[in-house]
Design a protein around this motif. Structure first.
Motif, mmCIF file in Angstrom:
data_model
loop_
_atom_site.group_PDB
_atom_site.id
_atom_site.type_symbol
_atom_site.label_atom_id
_atom_site.label_comp_id
_atom_site.label_asym_id
_atom_site.label_seq_id
_atom_site.Cartn_x
_atom_site.Cartn_y
_atom_site.Cartn_z
ATOM 1 N N GLU A 13 0.855 -1.175 0.000
ATOM 2 C CA GLU A 13 0.000 0.000 0.000
ATOM 3 C C GLU A 13 0.896 1.232 0.000
ATOM 4 O O GLU A 13 1.955 1.255 0.642
ATOM 5 C CB GLU A 13 -0.880 -0.010 1.251
ATOM 6 C CG GLU A 13 -1.883 1.108 1.300
ATOM 7 C CD GLU A 13 -2.812 1.006 2.501
ATOM 8 O OE1 GLU A 13 -3.471 2.015 2.799
ATOM 9 O OE2 GLU A 13 -2.870 -0.057 3.127
ATOM 10 N N LYS A 14 0.484 2.257 -0.721
ATOM 11 C CA LYS A 14 1.268 3.484 -0.803
ATOM 12 C C LYS A 14 1.555 4.008 0.608
ATOM 13 O O LYS A 14 0.664 4.079 1.450
ATOM 14 C CB LYS A 14 0.515 4.536 -1.609
ATOM 15 C CG LYS A 14 1.329 5.779 -1.873
ATOM 16 C CD LYS A 14 0.599 6.719 -2.799
ATOM 17 C CE LYS A 14 1.472 7.926 -3.089
ATOM 18 N NZ LYS A 14 0.878 8.780 -4.104
ATOM 19 N N GLY A 15 2.808 4.334 0.855
ATOM 20 C CA GLY A 15 3.216 4.880 2.144
ATOM 21 C C GLY A 15 3.515 3.832 3.209
ATOM 22 O O GLY A 15 3.803 4.185 4.351
ATOM 23 N N ASN A 16 3.462 2.545 2.855
ATOM 24 C CA ASN A 16 3.731 1.493 3.827
ATOM 25 C C ASN A 16 5.165 1.636 4.343
ATOM 26 O O ASN A 16 6.109 1.683 3.561
ATOM 27 C CB ASN A 16 3.531 0.124 3.179
ATOM 28 C CG ASN A 16 3.616 -1.016 4.167
ATOM 29 O OD1 ASN A 16 4.518 -1.082 4.986
ATOM 30 N ND2 ASN A 16 2.667 -1.931 4.070
ATOM 31 N N PRO A 17 5.354 1.695 5.661
ATOM 32 C CA PRO A 17 6.692 1.898 6.225
ATOM 33 C C PRO A 17 7.617 0.689 6.060
ATOM 34 O O PRO A 17 8.819 0.814 6.288
ATOM 35 C CB PRO A 17 6.414 2.176 7.703
ATOM 36 C CG PRO A 17 5.102 1.521 7.975
ATOM 37 C CD PRO A 17 4.321 1.636 6.690
ATOM 38 N N LEU A 18 7.092 -0.444 5.643
ATOM 39 C CA LEU A 18 7.931 -1.636 5.482
ATOM 40 C C LEU A 18 8.705 -1.667 4.162
ATOM 41 O O LEU A 18 9.633 -2.459 4.014
ATOM 42 C CB LEU A 18 7.081 -2.902 5.591
ATOM 43 C CG LEU A 18 6.454 -3.176 6.947
ATOM 44 C CD1 LEU A 18 5.585 -4.419 6.875
ATOM 45 C CD2 LEU A 18 7.519 -3.322 8.016
ATOM 46 N N VAL A 19 8.344 -0.817 3.218
ATOM 47 C CA VAL A 19 8.972 -0.848 1.889
ATOM 48 C C VAL A 19 10.491 -0.715 1.973
ATOM 49 O O VAL A 19 11.235 -1.490 1.370
ATOM 50 C CB VAL A 19 8.376 0.232 0.961
ATOM 51 C CG1 VAL A 19 9.158 0.341 -0.343
ATOM 52 C CG2 VAL A 19 6.913 -0.068 0.679
ATOM 53 N N GLY A 20 10.971 0.230 2.732
ATOM 54 C CA GLY A 20 12.414 0.428 2.862
ATOM 55 C C GLY A 20 13.111 -0.777 3.474
ATOM 56 O O GLY A 20 14.185 -1.187 3.020
ATOM 57 N N ALA A 25 16.414 -5.674 2.790
ATOM 58 C CA ALA A 25 16.572 -7.124 2.927
ATOM 59 C C ALA A 25 16.826 -7.776 1.573
ATOM 60 O O ALA A 25 17.701 -8.642 1.438
ATOM 61 C CB ALA A 25 15.337 -7.726 3.595
ATOM 62 N N LEU A 26 16.074 -7.359 0.544
ATOM 63 C CA LEU A 26 16.275 -7.916 -0.793
ATOM 64 C C LEU A 26 17.661 -7.577 -1.346
ATOM 65 O O LEU A 26 18.300 -8.407 -1.988
ATOM 66 C CB LEU A 26 15.194 -7.422 -1.748
ATOM 67 C CG LEU A 26 13.820 -8.044 -1.549
ATOM 68 C CD1 LEU A 26 12.780 -7.330 -2.396
ATOM 69 C CD2 LEU A 26 13.845 -9.529 -1.872
ATOM 70 N N ALA A 27 18.130 -6.380 -1.079
ATOM 71 C CA ALA A 27 19.476 -5.989 -1.529
ATOM 72 C C ALA A 27 20.534 -6.861 -0.863
ATOM 73 O O ALA A 27 21.489 -7.303 -1.512
ATOM 74 C CB ALA A 27 19.720 -4.509 -1.230
ATOM 75 N N GLN A 28 20.374 -7.126 0.424
ATOM 76 C CA GLN A 28 21.338 -7.975 1.136
ATOM 77 C C GLN A 28 21.288 -9.413 0.626
ATOM 78 O O GLN A 28 22.329 -10.048 0.431
ATOM 79 C CB GLN A 28 21.075 -7.938 2.637
ATOM 80 C CG GLN A 28 21.451 -6.629 3.280
ATOM 81 C CD GLN A 28 21.138 -6.600 4.768
ATOM 82 O OE1 GLN A 28 20.598 -7.544 5.332
ATOM 83 N NE2 GLN A 28 21.480 -5.498 5.413
ATOM 84 N N LEU A 29 20.072 -9.934 0.415
ATOM 85 C CA LEU A 29 19.930 -11.291 -0.117
ATOM 86 C C LEU A 29 20.543 -11.406 -1.503
ATOM 87 O O LEU A 29 21.173 -12.410 -1.838
ATOM 88 C CB LEU A 29 18.451 -11.691 -0.166
ATOM 89 C CG LEU A 29 17.785 -11.992 1.162
ATOM 90 C CD1 LEU A 29 16.276 -12.098 0.986
ATOM 91 C CD2 LEU A 29 18.340 -13.262 1.781
ATOM 92 N N THR A 30 20.359 -10.372 -2.313
ATOM 93 C CA THR A 30 20.907 -10.381 -3.666
ATOM 94 C C THR A 30 22.429 -10.318 -3.641
ATOM 95 O O THR A 30 23.108 -11.114 -4.303
ATOM 96 C CB THR A 30 20.339 -9.201 -4.480
ATOM 97 O OG1 THR A 30 18.920 -9.330 -4.536
ATOM 98 C CG2 THR A 30 20.900 -9.178 -5.895
#
Length: 53
Positions: A13-20, A25-30
């Motif tokens: 959802e727009k503005g969801n604080p979990l996006v960052g 997490a995805l950057a670290q996994l990658t």
């Protein structure tokens, strides 16, 4: 593999604080190669998932 690799996404959802946090997490996994290992284990041909054409 044949053809272009698949791309997956997540919706928030727009503005969801979990996006960052999820992006971090995805950057670290990658960067660690773990995302590739997870993808191969659960989405690769060895996992037995059907190929949609």
């Amino acid at each position: 593999t044949v053809g272009a690799p698949e791309q997956f996404g997540l919706l928030f959802e727009k503005g969801n604080p979990l996006v960052g946090k999820v992006n971090d997490a995805l950057a670290q996994l990658t960067s660690s190669g773990e995302l590739r290992r997870i993808t191969e284990q659960w989405l690769g041909s060895q996992a037995g998932a059907p190929v949609l054409r």
